[in-house]
Scaffold this motif. Structure first.
Motif, PDB file in Angstrom:
ATOM      1  N   HIS A  17       0.838  -1.203   0.000  1.00 35.83           N
ATOM      2  CA  HIS A  17       0.000   0.000   0.000  1.00 35.83           C
ATOM      3  C   HIS A  17       0.879   1.262   0.000  1.00 35.83           C
ATOM      4  O   HIS A  17       0.569   2.242  -0.704  1.00 35.83           O
ATOM      5  CB  HIS A  17      -0.912   0.012   1.233  1.00 35.83           C
ATOM      6  CG  HIS A  17      -2.168  -0.800   1.082  1.00 35.83           C
ATOM      7  ND1 HIS A  17      -3.101  -0.551   0.104  1.00 35.83           N
ATOM      8  CD2 HIS A  17      -2.645  -1.851   1.806  1.00 35.83           C
ATOM      9  CE1 HIS A  17      -4.103  -1.424   0.214  1.00 35.83           C
ATOM     10  NE2 HIS A  17      -3.855  -2.221   1.241  1.00 35.83           N
ATOM     11  N   ARG A  18       1.953   1.236   0.777  1.00 35.48           N
ATOM     12  CA  ARG A  18       2.812   2.425   0.864  1.00 35.48           C
ATOM     13  C   ARG A  18       3.458   2.710  -0.492  1.00 35.48           C
ATOM     14  O   ARG A  18       3.509   3.865  -0.930  1.00 35.48           O
ATOM     15  CB  ARG A  18       3.876   2.221   1.943  1.00 35.48           C
ATOM     16  CG  ARG A  18       4.799   3.436   2.115  1.00 35.48           C
ATOM     17  CD  ARG A  18       5.689   3.313   3.339  1.00 35.48           C
ATOM     18  NE  ARG A  18       4.912   3.412   4.570  1.00 35.48           N
ATOM     19  CZ  ARG A  18       4.620   2.392   5.377  1.00 35.48           C
ATOM     20  NH1 ARG A  18       5.056   1.168   5.091  1.00 35.48           N
ATOM     21  NH2 ARG A  18       3.906   2.561   6.475  1.00 35.48           N
ATOM     22  N   ARG A  19       3.964   1.673  -1.160  1.00 33.50           N
ATOM     23  CA  ARG A  19       4.608   1.894  -2.462  1.00 33.50           C
ATOM     24  C   ARG A  19       3.586   2.391  -3.501  1.00 33.50           C
ATOM     25  O   ARG A  19       3.895   3.250  -4.324  1.00 33.50           O
ATOM     26  CB  ARG A  19       5.300   0.607  -2.936  1.00 33.50           C
ATOM     27  CG  ARG A  19       6.597   0.323  -2.178  1.00 33.50           C
ATOM     28  CD  ARG A  19       7.387  -0.796  -2.812  1.00 33.50           C
ATOM     29  NE  ARG A  19       6.722  -2.085  -2.699  1.00 33.50           N
ATOM     30  CZ  ARG A  19       6.782  -2.865  -1.624  1.00 33.50           C
ATOM     31  NH1 ARG A  19       7.470  -2.459  -0.553  1.00 33.50           N
ATOM     32  NH2 ARG A  19       6.170  -4.027  -1.608  1.00 33.50           N
ATOM     33  N   LEU A  20       2.379   1.830  -3.441  1.00 34.67           N
ATOM     34  CA  LEU A  20       1.333   2.299  -4.359  1.00 34.67           C
ATOM     35  C   LEU A  20       0.996   3.760  -4.094  1.00 34.67           C
ATOM     36  O   LEU A  20       0.829   4.561  -5.020  1.00 34.67           O
ATOM     37  CB  LEU A  20       0.075   1.427  -4.210  1.00 34.67           C
ATOM     38  CG  LEU A  20       0.156   0.034  -4.848  1.00 34.67           C
ATOM     39  CD1 LEU A  20      -0.983  -0.857  -4.341  1.00 34.67           C
ATOM     40  CD2 LEU A  20       0.089   0.156  -6.369  1.00 34.67           C
ATOM     41  N   ALA A  21       0.896   4.134  -2.816  1.00 33.80           N
ATOM     42  CA  ALA A  21       0.596   5.527  -2.472  1.00 33.80           C
ATOM     43  C   ALA A  21       1.700   6.460  -2.962  1.00 33.80           C
ATOM     44  O   ALA A  21       1.426   7.557  -3.468  1.00 33.80           O
ATOM     45  CB  ALA A  21       0.415   5.663  -0.953  1.00 33.80           C
TER      46      ALA A  21
ATOM     47  N   HIS B 186      -5.037   3.777  -0.234  1.00 31.20           N
ATOM     48  CA  HIS B 186      -3.703   3.182  -0.084  1.00 31.20           C
ATOM     49  C   HIS B 186      -2.949   3.800   1.091  1.00 31.20           C
ATOM     50  O   HIS B 186      -2.199   3.092   1.788  1.00 31.20           O
ATOM     51  CB  HIS B 186      -2.914   3.327  -1.379  1.00 31.20           C
ATOM     52  CG  HIS B 186      -3.418   2.424  -2.466  1.00 31.20           C
ATOM     53  ND1 HIS B 186      -3.575   1.067  -2.295  1.00 31.20           N
ATOM     54  CD2 HIS B 186      -3.813   2.692  -3.745  1.00 31.20           C
ATOM     55  CE1 HIS B 186      -4.048   0.531  -3.408  1.00 31.20           C
ATOM     56  NE2 HIS B 186      -4.200   1.489  -4.308  1.00 31.20           N
ATOM     57  N   LEU B 187      -3.124   5.088   1.330  1.00 33.74           N
ATOM     58  CA  LEU B 187      -2.509   5.697   2.515  1.00 33.74           C
ATOM     59  C   LEU B 187      -3.089   5.090   3.792  1.00 33.74           C
ATOM     60  O   LEU B 187      -2.369   4.844   4.762  1.00 33.74           O
ATOM     61  CB  LEU B 187      -2.726   7.212   2.498  1.00 33.74           C
ATOM     62  CG  LEU B 187      -1.840   7.994   1.516  1.00 33.74           C
ATOM     63  CD1 LEU B 187      -2.321   9.431   1.387  1.00 33.74           C
ATOM     64  CD2 LEU B 187      -0.377   7.974   1.976  1.00 33.74           C
ATOM     65  N   HIS B 188      -4.389   4.856   3.772  1.00 32.66           N
ATOM     66  CA  HIS B 188      -5.006   4.202   4.930  1.00 32.66           C
ATOM     67  C   HIS B 188      -4.434   2.797   5.104  1.00 32.66           C
ATOM     68  O   HIS B 188      -4.102   2.370   6.227  1.00 32.66           O
ATOM     69  CB  HIS B 188      -6.527   4.125   4.738  1.00 32.66           C
ATOM     70  CG  HIS B 188      -7.212   3.355   5.822  1.00 32.66           C
ATOM     71  ND1 HIS B 188      -7.607   2.038   5.660  1.00 32.66           N
ATOM     72  CD2 HIS B 188      -7.575   3.704   7.088  1.00 32.66           C
ATOM     73  CE1 HIS B 188      -8.178   1.614   6.775  1.00 32.66           C
ATOM     74  NE2 HIS B 188      -8.177   2.600   7.654  1.00 32.66           N
ATOM     75  N   GLY B 189      -4.293   2.064   4.006  1.00 30.68           N
ATOM     76  CA  GLY B 189      -3.708   0.728   4.083  1.00 30.68           C
ATOM     77  C   GLY B 189      -2.276   0.749   4.573  1.00 30.68           C
ATOM     78  O   GLY B 189      -1.807  -0.209   5.191  1.00 30.68           O
ATOM     79  N   ALA B 190      -1.579   1.864   4.303  1.00 31.01           N
ATOM     80  CA  ALA B 190      -0.199   2.010   4.762  1.00 31.01           C
ATOM     81  C   ALA B 190      -0.120   2.499   6.204  1.00 31.01           C
ATOM     82  O   ALA B 190       0.979   2.639   6.751  1.00 31.01           O
ATOM     83  CB  ALA B 190       0.553   2.973   3.847  1.00 31.01           C
ATOM     84  N   GLY B 191      -1.268   2.789   6.809  1.00 31.48           N
ATOM     85  CA  GLY B 191      -1.282   3.247   8.194  1.00 31.48           C
ATOM     86  C   GLY B 191      -1.108   4.735   8.367  1.00 31.48           C
ATOM     87  O   GLY B 191      -0.976   5.217   9.499  1.00 31.48           O
ATOM     88  N   GLU B 192      -1.103   5.504   7.283  1.00 31.13           N
ATOM     89  CA  GLU B 192      -0.927   6.956   7.368  1.00 31.13           C
ATOM     90  C   GLU B 192      -2.302   7.626   7.369  1.00 31.13           C
ATOM     91  O   GLU B 192      -2.767   8.173   6.365  1.00 31.13           O
ATOM     92  CB  GLU B 192      -0.067   7.440   6.207  1.00 31.13           C
ATOM     93  CG  GLU B 192       1.329   6.840   6.218  1.00 31.13           C
ATOM     94  CD  GLU B 192       2.240   7.478   5.185  1.00 31.13           C
ATOM     95  OE1 GLU B 192       2.111   8.697   4.957  1.00 31.13           O
ATOM     96  OE2 GLU B 192       3.075   6.760   4.607  1.00 31.13           O
TER      97      GLU B 192
END
Length: 939
Positions: A372-376, A393-399
């Motif tokens: 998710h972070r790389r996609l964001a 994707h930011l949500h999936g990355a925890g941001e």
């Protein structure tokens, strides 16, 4: 393979669409049974033959655009248009094409073909703007279909959204539904949990009563077909291969997907694959295990994305794992990757959703978060990043904080695209992800909650918006408190939570120095008192500008107007009381707009009584309000005037005028951008009553369905129920009496109040259904037992109620008398009393109806000459009144009495008229509404 029957069904549906019908086909089955393959095969066949234009689309679980169920369909439509000559496109694009392009920006690629006439301003009201976009798409598809048969294919609808469901329902429904075949495919095991599918089912319910969809249920492949598929994929045909194919067929359980995956497994994994249980998880895990690191990471990234990714973007996101073009080749070779060429490049996705789901299942949380972070990161580097996709994707990355900012941006985009349900969800996510703490760039929490409440209201989810308005009112200043409280009351009342709405009225009225009558008896007394005051005072007033009237007085007048309209439908006496209070206050204040509103509405409602005095006084008040409306040049007030002139026309039996005035009033409301709930409901009610009274059943069913969809969009529970109940006789006319009654009972059971007009509407349909089915004793018992409720509900105070109820009771008595010779004279005497009452009502059909039923009485008394005389008078009267079906009923019986070829010709003519108006069984219909002609001559 094994789907010949299903393909034949789709071909037949396509032929119906090509012949001018609007056809819905639903393809459903468990995941992996070949729904997508069936649609693809069907599309290839149609394109190969060249007889139809095929437009295909697909939904994705993690797609992140407004109208995500329609987005790829509109992409495909835009590509089809862009391939046509510019002059041809110009001919196809309807007026107001920009209204559609606003919702689907990909269609703007065709805007250079527009002439200046298409650039007119769009409605400011968001619901009207969306309705206009639907009308434009209908017209565009109708024009395309006039050149070439049109087939729309939409796969994986279980992942669609509510906004798309409403759009699709409108597209398929009268009026002006384009001739086409729309094929919707979805997983049957996901249907119960799909808001999109449930909303579409609900919205299309009235249409499905008379035009059921084509159902294509995909069962598992037979063991023979599964083995045949496996053997074909194995590529050899010897005893060992046949044994392997039979094993694969057993393990696949009828799933083509599993059969193909198992074949790949056993042909690529050697001896290890010849033993042990076969499962999709084992197969996918083994194939992924053999992939190089770069290819595996790219596949995982695509699986986590959950939607197609542009090739360059996907490779950028997977670059840390050294994914290259060779990785793509490896994934394609392993049948794990699907590619699709687009105008902007090439899109990549996992080959099948079940494979994608298995890949995600096997990933650990840190790996998913990393993808998710790389996609964001790569999405955010785009010149115009998709805010919703980036937020997810930011949500999936925890941001979460950054995700909340993009969720807000996505919510604003969805609202601009009129996708209100999605906008409300995204505003909610922005609130949730910001965790209640101030975030730079994010509005204060109150503003976000207000935006979410407004979006919910526009999405027709007012009962969800109401608590938000109440919470906002807690911290609001005094002038905003009243507005927010009133919004909450309105949404509770409109949404059918009447008790919740009325519970809030006390404090609001008290703040304005007003009161709420706690009993109906007290409300009746006050209405009588206020009517006397109004009669003594008169309706003259000293005109003042709005600025000259104290603000508190204006607030009181506006609140009384709003409450009067809201309560008229559910508490008529209290509604009339608030209208009268508001009218008297408005006359004292003298502001002309506020005088005209209640004057038109009060006069118009008075007309319903139908007595000469009520017609005179109601018309006087209505026309005085109309005079003010003309002077003020107010489209809203002129529309209201048209609607209530329609009430007058209906009350005297001028059917064509009633329908035209109701439609004109509704159109004026739209032009004034004020198609409000009550005014629009009143116009549609008058149209439905007119069609019901004149037995124009096809149009009644169509209008009822159209009103129902509008009411769902507005979250108007009362109108949803009224629209469906209003189609009750239209459903009976299809011949399915039991089905019509069952549907009416289910609808009324959802209404929170018992003993109301809604439940009496069900009684009417049930009693007529009894007569239609020949259950004369049951009908008469039902009528006599329910009559006290009819009286206590004050239905006989209005002319429409008197005509309906006296006609029903007379027909019930006549039908029972036809079969119960012992009670015949008593029953005929009862019918004669009701016929005398009907004859005195003064409506254009009063005397013809009386003549029709007197013909029945004469026939039952053994007087065929008298029956023929009354039937002749009835025919003449109905023809003069413009009631073709009623005239046909009389002609049917007249033909039966005449006999011979002349009589048979008269009966045939009558039946042609009735069937043209949507009546499936004309002879039964005639016997229902004029019983007694099957009885033997007793003279």
């Amino acid at each position: 393979m094994g789907r010949e029957k299903e393909l034949a069904t789709l071909r037949a549906a396509a032929s119906r669409g090509a012949a001018g019908e609007t056809v819905l086909a639903r393809v459903h089955g468990l995941a992996g049974l070949g729904k997508s393959a069936l649609l693809e095969s069907f599309a290839q066949e149609l394109r190969r033959e060249g007889h139809a234009l095929v437009v295909s689309g697909r939904c994705y679980e993690r797609e992140s655009v407004p109208y995500k169920a329609l987005d790829s369909l509109m992409d495909s439509l835009s590509r089809a248009l862009s391939q046509l000559p510019r002059d041809e496109v110009r001919e196809l694009l309807p007026e107001h094409f920009q209204a559609l392009a606003r919702l689907f920006p990909v269609l703007r690629l065709n805007e250079d073909s527009l002439s200046q006439q298409h650039a007119e301003p769009l409605p400011e009201d968001p619901l009207q703007a969306r309705a206009l976009a639907v009308r434009v798409l209908k017209e565009l598809l109708r024009r395309i279909a006039s050149h070439k048969p049109l087939v729309l294919l939409l796969d994986d609808l279980q992942w669609g959204d509510l906004d798309s469901a409403r759009f699709l329902a409108e597209l398929l429904s009268p009026p002006f539904a384009p001739p086409l075949l729309l094929v919707l495919s979805y997983r049957s095991d996901e249907a119960a949990n799909s808001p999109c599918l449930e909303a579409l089912r609900q919205l299309l319910e009235p249409l499905s009563w008379t035009v059921p969809p084509v159902e294509v249920a995909l069962p598992p492949l037979s063991p023979e077909d599964s083995a045949r598929l496996a053997l074909e994929r194995l590529g050899v045909e010897d005893p060992a291969a046949r044994a392997q194919a039979e094993r694969i067929a057993r393990e696949a359980g009828g799933s083509p997907l599993l059969a193909e995956e198992f074949v790949r497994y056993v042909t690529s994994d050697g001896e290890r694959a010849t033993s042990g249980e076969l499962s999709l998880g084992r197969v996918v895990d083994a194939r992924v295990h053999h992939l190089p690191e770069g290819a595996r990471q790219l596949l995982e990234l695509l699986a986590v994305a959950g939607h197609p990714l542009e090739q360059t973007l996907a490779l950028d996101a997977a670059r840390p794992s050294k994914a290259t073009l060779s990785s793509l080749a490896q994934l394609r070779s392993a049948h794990l990757l699907r590619t699709r060429a687009t105008p902007g490049g090439v899109d990549l996705e996992v080959s099948h959703d079940r494979i994608r789901e298995r890949l995600v299942e096997t990933l650990q949380a840190p790996a998913i978060q990393g993808h998710h972070r790389r996609l964001a990161e790569v999405l955010e580097a785009q010149p115009q990043p998709d805010p919703e996709r980036l937020a997810l994707h930011l949500h999936g990355a925890g941001e979460l904080v950054r995700a909340s900012l993009y969720a807000l941006s996505a919510a604003e985009r969805a609202r601009e695209a009129l996708a209100f349900a999605r906008a409300a969800e995204l505003y909610g996510l922005a609130l949730e992800w910001s965790q209640g703490t101030p975030v730079s760039g994010l509005p204060p929490r109150g503003e976000l909650e207000r935006a979410r409440a407004e979006a919910l209201a526009l999405a027709g989810r007012g009962t969800e918006a109401a608590p938000l308005f109440l919470r906002l009112a807690e911290d609001a200043p005094a002038h905003e408190w009243l507005e927010l409280q009133c919004r909450a009351i309105e949404h509770y009342m409109v949404g059918g939570r009447i008790d919740d709405g009325t519970a809030l009225l006390g404090p609001v009225l008290e703040r304005l120095g007003l009161s709420y009558p706690r009993s109906t008896a007290r409300a009746v007394l006050e209405v009588v008192w206020l009517l006397a005051r109004l009669k003594l005072r008169g309706i003259e007033f000293t005109e003042r500008a709005e600025s000259e009237v104290p603000p508190l007085q204006l607030q009181r007048i506006d609140l009384l107007w709003a409450l009067g309209r809201a309560l008229l439908n559910v508490e008529p006496t209290r509604g009339l009381l608030f209208l009268l209070r508001g009218l008297l206050l408005a006359l004292e204040a003298g502001e002309p707009q506020r005088v005209a509103r209640p004057l038109i509405a009060f006069g118009g409602n008075w007309l319903f009584q139908g007595s000469p005095g009520a017609l005179e006084s109601g018309t006087r008040d209505l026309e005085r309000g109309a005079e003010l409306a003309r002077r003020l040049e107010s489209p809203e007030l002129l529309g209201l005037t048209d609607i209530f002139r329609g009430v007058r026309s209906f009350t005297v039996g001028q059917w064509a005028d009633a329908l035209a005035q109701a439609d004109a009033g509704l159109e004026r409301m739209r032009e004034s951008r004020r198609d409000t709930l009550w005014e629009g409901g009143m116009a549609r009610t008058m149209a439905m009553l007119t069609l019901d009274t004149t037995h124009r059943m096809t149009e009644l069913r169509e209008r009822g369905g159209d009103w129902y969809r509008v009411a769902v969009e507005q979250g108007d529970a009362y109108s949803q129920m009224t629209a469906l109940l209003g189609t009750g006789m239209g459903l009976l006319a299809t011949g399915d009496a039991e089905g019509a009654c069952q549907r009416m009972r289910e609808i009324a059971a959802a209404w929170p109040r018992t003993g109301t007009i809604q439940h009496l509407s069900v009684f009417l349909v049930e009693a007529w259904a009894d007569l239609y089915q020949g259950q004369h004793a049951r009908a008469w018992q039902r009528i006599t037992q329910t009559w006290p409720q009819v009286k206590s509900a004050q239905l006989l105070r209005a002319l429409v109620g008197r005509m309906k109820m006296y006609t029903l009771r007379a027909c019930g008595a006549l039908a029972h008398a036809e079969h119960d010779t012992g009670a015949r004279q008593k029953l005929l005497a009862s019918a004669e009393k009701d016929v005398e009452l009907l004859a005195r009502q003064g409506r254009s059909d009063s005397l013809p109806v009386a003549h029709l039923l007197r013909a029945s009485i004469a026939r039952l008394r053994g007087d065929p000459e008298g029956a023929r005389s009354h039937l002749s008078s009835a025919i003449q009267g109905f023809d003069a009144a413009g009631m073709a079906v009623h005239a046909a009923i009389a002609r049917h019986h007249h033909g039966g009495l005449l006999g011979g070829e002349e009589g048979r010709a008269l009966v045939r003519t009558a039946h042609t008229v009735m069937t043209s108006h949507g009546i499936a069984e004309p002879a039964r219909w005639a016997s229902t509404f004029a019983p007694g002609f099957a009885a033997p001559d007793t003279r």
